[in-house]
Structures are given as C-alpha cells and as structure tokens.
Design a protein around this motif. Structure first.
Motif, PDB file in Angstrom:
ATOM      1  N   SER B 168       7.080  -0.499 -11.050  1.00 39.38           N
ATOM      2  CA  SER B 168       7.701  -1.069  -9.868  1.00 39.38           C
ATOM      3  C   SER B 168       7.084  -0.426  -8.643  1.00 39.38           C
ATOM      4  N   LEU B 169       6.556  -1.270  -7.771  1.00 38.65           N
ATOM      5  CA  LEU B 169       5.956  -0.746  -6.543  1.00 38.65           C
ATOM      6  C   LEU B 169       7.048  -0.622  -5.480  1.00 38.65           C
ATOM      7  N   ARG B 281       0.468  -4.998   0.968  1.00 40.77           N
ATOM      8  CA  ARG B 281       0.025  -3.706   0.442  1.00 40.77           C
ATOM      9  C   ARG B 281       0.514  -3.465  -0.974  1.00 40.77           C
ATOM     10  N   SER B 282       1.702  -3.951  -1.271  1.00 39.57           N
ATOM     11  CA  SER B 282       2.179  -3.816  -2.653  1.00 39.57           C
ATOM     12  C   SER B 282       1.273  -4.586  -3.601  1.00 39.57           C
ATOM     13  N   LEU B 283       0.933  -5.810  -3.234  1.00 37.22           N
ATOM     14  CA  LEU B 283       0.099  -6.611  -4.124  1.00 37.22           C
ATOM     15  C   LEU B 283      -1.314  -6.031  -4.218  1.00 37.22           C
ATOM     16  N   TYR B 300       6.380  -5.134 -10.587  1.00 34.72           N
ATOM     17  CA  TYR B 300       7.512  -5.654  -9.818  1.00 34.72           C
ATOM     18  C   TYR B 300       7.305  -5.280  -8.361  1.00 34.72           C
ATOM     19  N   VAL B 301       7.320  -6.294  -7.493  1.00 34.07           N
ATOM     20  CA  VAL B 301       7.205  -6.029  -6.055  1.00 34.07           C
ATOM     21  C   VAL B 301       8.299  -6.791  -5.318  1.00 34.07           C
ATOM     22  N   SER B 302       8.567  -6.362  -4.104  1.00 36.48           N
ATOM     23  CA  SER B 302       9.678  -6.935  -3.369  1.00 36.48           C
ATOM     24  C   SER B 302       9.266  -7.279  -1.940  1.00 36.48           C
ATOM     25  N   ASP B 324       2.523 -15.949   1.807  1.00 35.88           N
ATOM     26  CA  ASP B 324       1.385 -16.815   1.500  1.00 35.88           C
ATOM     27  C   ASP B 324       0.062 -16.070   1.689  1.00 35.88           C
ATOM     28  N   ARG B 325      -0.059 -15.364   2.785  1.00 37.88           N
ATOM     29  CA  ARG B 325      -1.319 -14.658   3.038  1.00 37.88           C
ATOM     30  C   ARG B 325      -1.513 -13.515   2.046  1.00 37.88           C
ATOM     31  N   ALA B 326      -0.423 -12.853   1.688  1.00 40.80           N
ATOM     32  CA  ALA B 326      -0.521 -11.768   0.701  1.00 40.80           C
ATOM     33  C   ALA B 326      -0.976 -12.318  -0.653  1.00 40.80           C
ATOM     34  N   LEU B 327      -0.420 -13.481  -1.033  1.00 42.81           N
ATOM     35  CA  LEU B 327      -0.797 -14.069  -2.318  1.00 42.81           C
ATOM     36  C   LEU B 327      -2.241 -14.559  -2.289  1.00 42.81           C
TER      37      LEU B 327
END
Lengths: 528, 434
Positions: B168-169, B281-283, B300-302, B324-327
């Motif tokens: 889990s991040l 940053r999590s991704l 797991y990210v939130s 969207d931009r993170a993905l």
C-alpha cells in the motif's frame, strides 16, 4: 460506579496514570506525582491550578487582533476589486491570484505556528489532562485546517475545546454547532431552507453524539432542515442565525416534532439512550483500552447520564477505578504519534525540541495537529502502526536522541517522495493538492535547517558520569526512564550486552545516545 | 526475495553468532526449515505474474458527473448548475459519456482497454463514508468481517508469500489488506523505508536492532506461530493478538521488506513525465516497484478529495483531470518497461452522490456509482446498465451490479483464484476480464 482502587499505589501505577492522563514525565516528575497518593493525584489532574489562558496566544490568534485584521482585509479586498475595474482581464486575474497567494502563504505560516503553539503547550503545561482532553475533543469533533484554511478559526476551536475540556459535553456540542471552523468544515454556513446540506446533520448523529446505527436516514433529513440558516460572517468570524434562510416548518426527529432549530435538535439527540454511552465508551478507549466490557460501559453511561453529561466526574471514576490499573491495561496501549513525540521529549527532558522537525515528524508518523484525515478523526491503536510508520518512529527517535552531529542527512524530499501527501488525500477534503506539494517542499527545507543545528538531549543530566561506570546500572536507569517498568530478560539482556560492548575506555554522550536510540527502536517502546 | 521464514533462518542465526541462541529459537528454526519447503507453491508473481492495482477514489465519487448520462433530460433538470452539457463530455454511447476532464480514459475506451461498469453498489447501502468504505474494503455488506477482501486473497492464494505480496502506497494500511496471516506492507517513501542508524560501528548497532525487532516469545509454541503471527483486521490486527505481538510482527515485516524495496526502487528511473500530484507520485512509485521486479500481486493507492458537498464542479473536474493525467503517465511508463500486459487497474469509491444537487452547488452522499477497469487485459466497453434517474429510491440511484461481482471477475479472471472463498459467496462475474 466502577469498583475503585485504594489510595495507596505503586510508582508504576503513578507513571501509568501520568502517561495516560497526560504525556508522561521525567523520573523526578513521576516521583513527586506518586507522592500525592492516587486520589490527590487524580484530583490534581482534574483541578489544575494553571488557568486556561496561561499560555499567551500568538498575536494573530488574539480576538481583538484577529477582528481588526479581518476588517483590514475586507478593506484591502474592496480596494483591490475597485482597482481591478480599470485593469485588463489578464492583469486583474493576476492581481487576484497574487492577493490569494499572499493570503495562503500567511495562513500556512500561521498554521505551522499554531501546531507549534499547541505542541509546546502539551509539553510544558502543568495541566496535562486538560491538553489530553483538548486532543480528545479535536479528534472527536474533528475539523481540518486544510479545508477551514483560516488558522485563527482553528485556534478559536482549540480554545473552545479547552474551555469545555472536562465540562459539559452537551454544552460543548451546542458550541460546536456554532463554531466557525466546524461550520466551514461541514458546510453548515451554506445550508439553506428548501435545499439543506446534510453534512452536519449526519455527522452530529453518526460521529458526535450517538454512533452509527442509532438513527434513521429520515432523522438526518429532518434534522438537516433544522440546521439551516446558520451563517458565518467571514469578515469578523461571528455566527448568527438567519431566520430567512432557516426552514421554520415542523420537523420530526426521533419521534419528537416541532419547529426545531439546531439547538432544539441537539437537545433531542441528548434524550436518546445512545448519547449516554457513546462518549463514555470512547473515553475509556482513549484512556484505557479498546473494546471495553459492556457492563463497564453501562456503568459509565449511568454515571454520565446522572451527571447530566458532565465529563469531570466520569474521568474521576475512570482514573480511580481498579480496572484502569489492571495488568491488561498497563503498558498495553499503542502510543499515538503526538503521545510518542511529547512523551519522548519529556523523558529526554528536552528544554526546547527542534520545532520544524517536530512538525515534519507529525506528518511522517501520521498525526498532524489541526489536520485530522477526515471528520471521523484519526484511527487509533493498531492503526497508527504499519511497516512504514514503525520505521519512521525509530528514525525520528534516532534524530532526537543523537542530534544532527550523529545522524546522516535523511533522503531529501525530492519529487519521488510523497511522505505527507498520501494522508492528505484522505476523505472529506476539498483541498488544493498542488499547494500541498509546495508546502511539502517548504517543510523539507525547514527540516534541513533544523537538522543542521540540533544538538540532542543533555546526556550529562540524563546519564551522569558516575552511572556510566556500571553498564547494568546505566541500562536499568534508562529503562526506568523510558519504560517505567522492568523489561523482559531478553530486552534487558540485549541492552546490557550492547552497553558492555561499548564500555571500553569512555562511555561518551555519543554512546549514551546510541543506547537511547536502540531502546526506542523496539516494539516495546511504542507501548504506553 | 526472501520470505519471512528464509529471512529468519539465514539472517538472524547468521548475524547473531555472538549471541547465545535460546533453545526454543533453535527448535523454532528447525521447524521453519520444514515449513519453507512449500515455497515452491506460493502465489507470488515472479517476474511474469499478473498484477492488480487498486485505486481508491476517497470521499464518494460522483458517478453521474464522471460517467455522464448526457442524453437524459432528468439529469439536466436535477442538476441545473452541475450538469455537463453534451459538448463537455466524451461520448461512449448514445446515452453516456465520460467527463471531458478524462481524455486519456476516453482514448483507452476507444482502444478497447477500458471497462466501465455502471450502476455499481450493494443492497441496503450505508451513506456513512466510514462504514461504506469499510464495506467495500471488507467486501462484507454486514460489515462484520475483521479481514479485508484483498487480505483474504493473500491468505487463501498466497500462502508462504513474502510480506510484500501486497504493498500500500499509503502511510496507513487499507482495511482491504486486513489478513489472518499476511497483511502486506505500507510505505510512503522507499528512501526512508529503512532503519537509519548513523554514527559509527553501524553493523554492530544494526545487529542489536535486528534482534530487538524479531519476535521471540518463550511462551509461544514451537511450531513457528510467533513468527507467522496472525494479523490484519479493522485496525491491522485480529482479536486476541496482543498489541505487543502485533508490533513485533510489523517490526519483522518492516525488516524483511525494507532492504529489498530500497534496492529495487532505486533501480528503475522512469523516463515518462509524471505530475507532482500525490496520485501521480503514488503511481510512479508503483511503476518503479514493478520495474524493479517486486513479487507484489496487489498495489493499493488512494486519490482523495471526492467529498464534494460544496461547489462541486471545479473540484470534481480537477480531481478527475489529475486522475486521468496520472493514469496516462502510468500506462505509458508500464508500456516503456514492457510490463503493460501484466497490469490491470481497478478504481472504486465508497458510494456515489445524490442525483439532485444541493443548495451549495454540491452533492450529498448517495448510492450507486461507476467503476473503471483499465489495462491491456481488460475487455473494454460498458458493463451493467445505467441506472434510471427517475426510478429512484429516496432520491438515490438504484444499483444494478453488485461490487462483489466486479471483485469476483478480477479475482478469477485476472488473479486466477477462486472467488468464493475470498468473497464468501457467489457473485455473477462480468465478462470484463475476458
């Protein structure tokens, strides 16, 4: 009533009470607390000599200064708007942005000051239970500076908690309905007749007074109508009830009907059976242990109801009870991050802990004052601990015990590091995440500055030279200081062996610091 | 990577040569040696296994302004200030479209790699953030489970796995990771995910540190139970596990995982640009750990901030845009690594919002909402039927897909494990995982 313990008590029991009802203390503080006897010690916590206003507020948080400043800001805003009429749209936009940014900077700086002010108060106060209760109420009636934004309002709420710290829970709940910070946090000030916002109505039942399952969706909808019309003047922070925006029609809440306003609904809530047991259960869990036996909660609920929801008699009953000192409870609670920090500072007898580092440590450990993750407050107990926060605790202890001379610089807060922002992404927030990133950078810079000149504790005082002649005595003395109870043979043996291995020609402050760090880098030290 | 057992066997006995090892520890290790034989069957991924990324939209995402029923008059009349106009959406069908803050997900849909499940919920929904989140995380609508759905997957299908089977991040552990045996680990920064000793004679201090952070209990049975301690639950532990036992187990997991994570995270530097938002940053960190070869099955990210009671439009669009931009960066990064075929990402949120807007130009807590499943292995398209905006239950959408059916699809279709023992029931699978 819970069965009471005798007045006579051991030093271990005294240390236990001082840890739970306060933030622990140095060996000398524990000894003089023990000398009072159990009952007088409890009374000294409940009736402290220190006045509520003993600590001078930061200038900006004082009522008069704050009011004057809000007036000035209103004038400045008007002037800005007037001057913007002659500007190109781009320039006007820039002017507005700069004004807002300046405001944000000021708020952030004051937010950090507020955190420091309260943490120092916890550390130096002679009324520790009061501060521990302010923390309880802050968790119970949680609101966050990230949404409220104005630090002065959070400080106002903090003062509200302090005034009612051990007083009437019912009065405090009435107060929280009209508390500016809570109103902004739960959008009460925008809830109007015809289109009520249910946020406060739900949380006041679910989280503040009754607990989940003790109300219906219909109760919430009806109550939300009663909570309409409360307005907040953002210019001067005053709250008033606007009859025109209030739904003055009949409402039915828990079977009671009337043209209720918010205060009326709160009175109805306190008539519900669940109101008598909800807070006593939480208080027991906060001070003693999770999952209390039902008969214990029932006994406390009866006392609470009989005392018309006064908290002080309830706390007296808890702290005098036999159950509070049982083996299952003593040294079996996981320290909250704030408890961990403040207690460590007291045990190390720090005159003045490194302030910027302390703010950063709160973030890493998962509990930042004035910033609970959501309206339910923090999750306590085992939820404080995971692989990440446990290692962080060990490393925070390393920095505090050794100072900047001994610790390598921890990894920079570079772009890959999301130490604080994860938690900030919690529920209930409508915050500017981009701003959080900038804030993180700034905290990181402060941290680096703080680290360059932190000398660590005064080990000449904590571990006087003669004591260092005998490693076993040194270990026992430090164990007494940090654990206030004998440790298991394995742990003690490890510390002694380590001390022996270090003895050599001189046992310098550096070695004492390492030994302290090792003691704190253990599962045991995370327990209170 | 070493398992707890291997780690204990090799490291502690080796490093503590100067120690007198108590008799019971030796017996315990002898037993562990036997236990370690089942390692061959453990369900960790290896470097080719499939990976699930669970992305929580915390706060109750407004499904109606995420997957917009633009052709429905009832939508526009219920939301005079909030409704998206037809030109503000990316059409997915003649009835619904994506909020146009999400162009990347729109293109993923067109390429057939985005599954959108409509009208997801559960019977008798609870509108409390906390209870409903708990229901989604435990996959138990009675909300009585002390373990989470992912944790039960670890327990059922990943016996003997390393603690890093789930990462889990977050600074806090998600309830879904709550497990009887292995609840995974949490970290927020690999650089700080280690014990920083400093000073001289580092090795010696770390040896003492190691011994003090290894669970040993004279009262424990010799079958290794004190090491393979049960864990998980609502707050990270099960009933009956003492706080001390819990702390000792977490300390052990931290030691086992920290060195490896630090090493692996440092290996891969992404060439793809990520935003500075927490979710990005999590991704980014997830992609680095995948690139480094962690044996992790579930990350797991939130992404928080979805509790939009007030002035919803700007904040909600901004949050969806950040997502969207993170993905976009994340999937580009996975592709550059050659890991894009191994990863499926699933979003969830505790509930949707009311159909009608409130007086504060926001929305209050509602019920059904949508879920996204993204990745090369996903069979793209719309799933379930969009809930009616006129046939409501107390102003709320009625759900048509039980979220546990989505979990079942992912468990069986992607993690290749029977869903029933994990979800404690049978739930209709969607065809989304092929």
């Amino acid at each position: 009533m819970l069965p009471a313990a005798p007045d006579e008590w051991t030093i271990q029991e005294a240390a236990h009470l001082l840890r739970r009802a306060g933030f622990g203390g140095s060996p000398a503080e524990i000894a003089s607390f023990h000398a009072l006897g159990r009952y007088r010690a409890v009374d000294s916590l409940l009736s402290p000599a220190e006045p509520v206003d003993a600590f001078v507020l930061p200038e900006w948080a004082k009522r008069e200064t704050a009011a004057a400043e809000m007036r000035e800001r209103a004038v400045a805003q008007r002037e800005m708007r007037r001057s913007m009429q002659d500007m190109t749209p781009e320039r006007a936009d820039r002017t507005r942005r700069e004004f807002n940014q300046q405001q944000q900077r000021l708020y952030r700086q004051r937010g950090v000051e507020a955190q420091g002010w309260w943490l120092r108060r916890m550390l130096y106060t002679k009324a520790p239970l009061r501060e521990k209760m302010v923390l309880f109420w802050h968790d119970h009636f949680a609101s966050s500076i990230q949404k409220v934004r104005q630090p002065v309002l959070m400080m106002g709420q903090n003062e509200l908690f302090r005034r009612h710290a051990t007083g009437s829970f019912k009065d405090l709940t009435h107060g929280i309905l009209k508390d500016p910070a809570m109103m902004l946090y739960l959008d009460t000030q925008t809830s109007k007749k015809g289109k009520p916002n249910e946020n406060f109505a739900r949380e006041v039942m679910e989280l503040f007074t009754l607990g989940e399952g003790n109300y219906t969706e219909q109760d919430i909808k009806e109550a939300a109508r009663a909570f309409t019309g409360y307005n907040l003047n953002r210019q001067n922070g005053t709250v008033f009830h606007n009859r025109r925006q209030w739904d003055g029609g009949d409402k039915t809440v828990f079977g009671r009907s009337g043209k209720f306003d918010g205060d009326d609904v709160i009175e109805v809530l306190f008539e519900q059976a669940a109101a008598a047991s909800y807070v006593p259960r939480k208080l027991w869990e906060y001070f003693a242990a999770e999952n209390p036996p039902e008969e214990g909660v029932a006994a406390l609920a009866r006392s609470f109801k009989a005392a018309d929801f006064q908290v002080e008699p309830l706390l007296r009953e808890i702290f005098r009870s036999q159950a509070f000192y049982s083996d299952k409870i003593v040294r079996n609670q996981i320290k909250s991050p704030i408890q961990f920090l403040v207690q460590m500072f007291k045990e190390l007898e720090l005159e003045s802990p490194p302030h910027a580092y302390t703010v950063s440590a709160q973030q890493q450990l998962g509990q930042v004052l004035f910033t609970p993750p959501n309206v339910a407050g923090w999750d306590w107990g085992k939820a404080w601990i995971n692989t990440n926060t446990l290692l962080t605790r060990y490393n925070v202890a390393g920095f505090i015990t050794k100072g900047s001379q001994e610790t390598p610089k921890p990894a920079r807060n570079n772009g890959d590091d999301s130490m604080m922002t994860m938690d900030d992404a919690g529920m209930g927030m409508d915050m500017q995440m981009e701003q959080m990133d900038r804030r993180q950078m700034r905290v990181s810079n402060q941290l680096q500055r703080a680290q360059q000149n932190w000398d660590g504790p005064d080990y000449e005082k904590i571990a006087p030279r003669p004591l260092r002649e005998d490693p076993e005595k040194l270990v026992d003395s430090l164990v007494q200081r940090f654990f206030q109870t004998p440790l298991g043979a394995k742990e003690r043996g490890a510390f002694v062996e380590y001390a022996v291995s270090k003895k050599g020609a001189i046992f310098t402050n550096k070695e004492v610091g390492e030994l302290c760090h090792l003691m704190m880098s253990t599962p045991h030290y995370q327990l209170d | 990577m070493k398992t707890r057992r291997e780690f204990l066997r090799s490291t502690i006995l080796g490093a503590s040569a100067t120690w007198t090892v108590p008799m019971f520890v030796e017996r315990t290790f002898a037993d562990l040696h036997m236990g370690a034989r089942d390692l061959a069957t453990q369900g960790v991924t290896g470097k080719d296994g499939t990976i699930l990324v669970v992305l929580q939209l915390a706060g109750g995402n407004d499904g109606l302004n995420t997957l917009v029923p633009y052709a429905d008059d009832a939508y526009h009349s219920a939301r005079p200030r909030l409704a998206k106009k037809e030109k503000q959406i990316i059409k997915l069908s003649d009835h619904v479209g994506l909020n146009d803050s999400m162009p990347f997900l729109g293109s993923m849909f067109k390429e057939g790699n985005l599954g959108v499940v409509q009208g997801v919920g559960y019977p008798n929904p609870n509108r409390s953030h906390f209870v409903s989140t708990s229901i989604w995380e435990t996959a138990d609508i009675q909300n009585r489970s002390s373990t989470g759905w992912i944790g039960r997957y670890f327990d059922n299908a990943c016996t003997g796995a390393d603690p890093t089977v789930g990462i889990s991040l977050n600074k806090t552990q998600p309830e879904s990771f709550g497990a009887a045996r292995n609840p995974g680990v949490c970290l927020s920064s690999p650089e700080l995910y280690r014990w920083i000793h400093g000073g001289g004679e580092k090795a010696r201090a770390e040896e003492f540190f190691a011994s003090l952070n290894s669970p040993e209990d004279d009262d424990s049975p010799v079958d290794g139970a004190s090491i393979d301690m049960p864990a998980g639950g609502k707050v990270g532990g099960i009933d009956g596990e003492s706080n001390l036992a819990f702390l000792e187990r977490v300390a052990m997991d931290a030691r086992v995982s920290s060195a490896k994570i630090l090493e692996l995270a440092a290996k891969h530097r992404t060439k793809v640009n990520y935003e500075g938002t927490p979710i990005a940053r999590s991704l980014n960190m997830v992609s680095r750990l995948i690139a480094g070869g962690m044996p992790t099955r579930v990350y797991y990210v939130s992404h928080g901030g979805f509790d939009t009671h007030n002035q919803q439009v700007n904040s909600h669009d901004r949050l969806l845009g950040q997502l969207d931009r993170a993905l976009k960066s994340f999937f580009a990064d996975l592709k550059a690594q050659g890991n894009d075929k191994r990863v499926v990402l699933m979003t969830f949120s505790e509930f949707g919002r009311r159909v009608g807007e409130n007086a504060s130009a926001g929305t209050d807590h509602g019920r059904a909402s949508c879920m996204f499943l993204a990745g090369d292995a996903v069979k793209g398209g719309l799933y379930g039927s969009h809930p009616s905006l006129t046939d409501l239950d107390q102003g709320d959408l009625k759900h048509s897909v039980d979220f546990r059916g989505v979990y079942a699809s992912v468990l069986e279709g992607w993690l290749k494990t029977p869903a029933k023992p994990v979800l404690k029931g049978d739930f209709a699978r969607l065809g989304v995982m092929g």
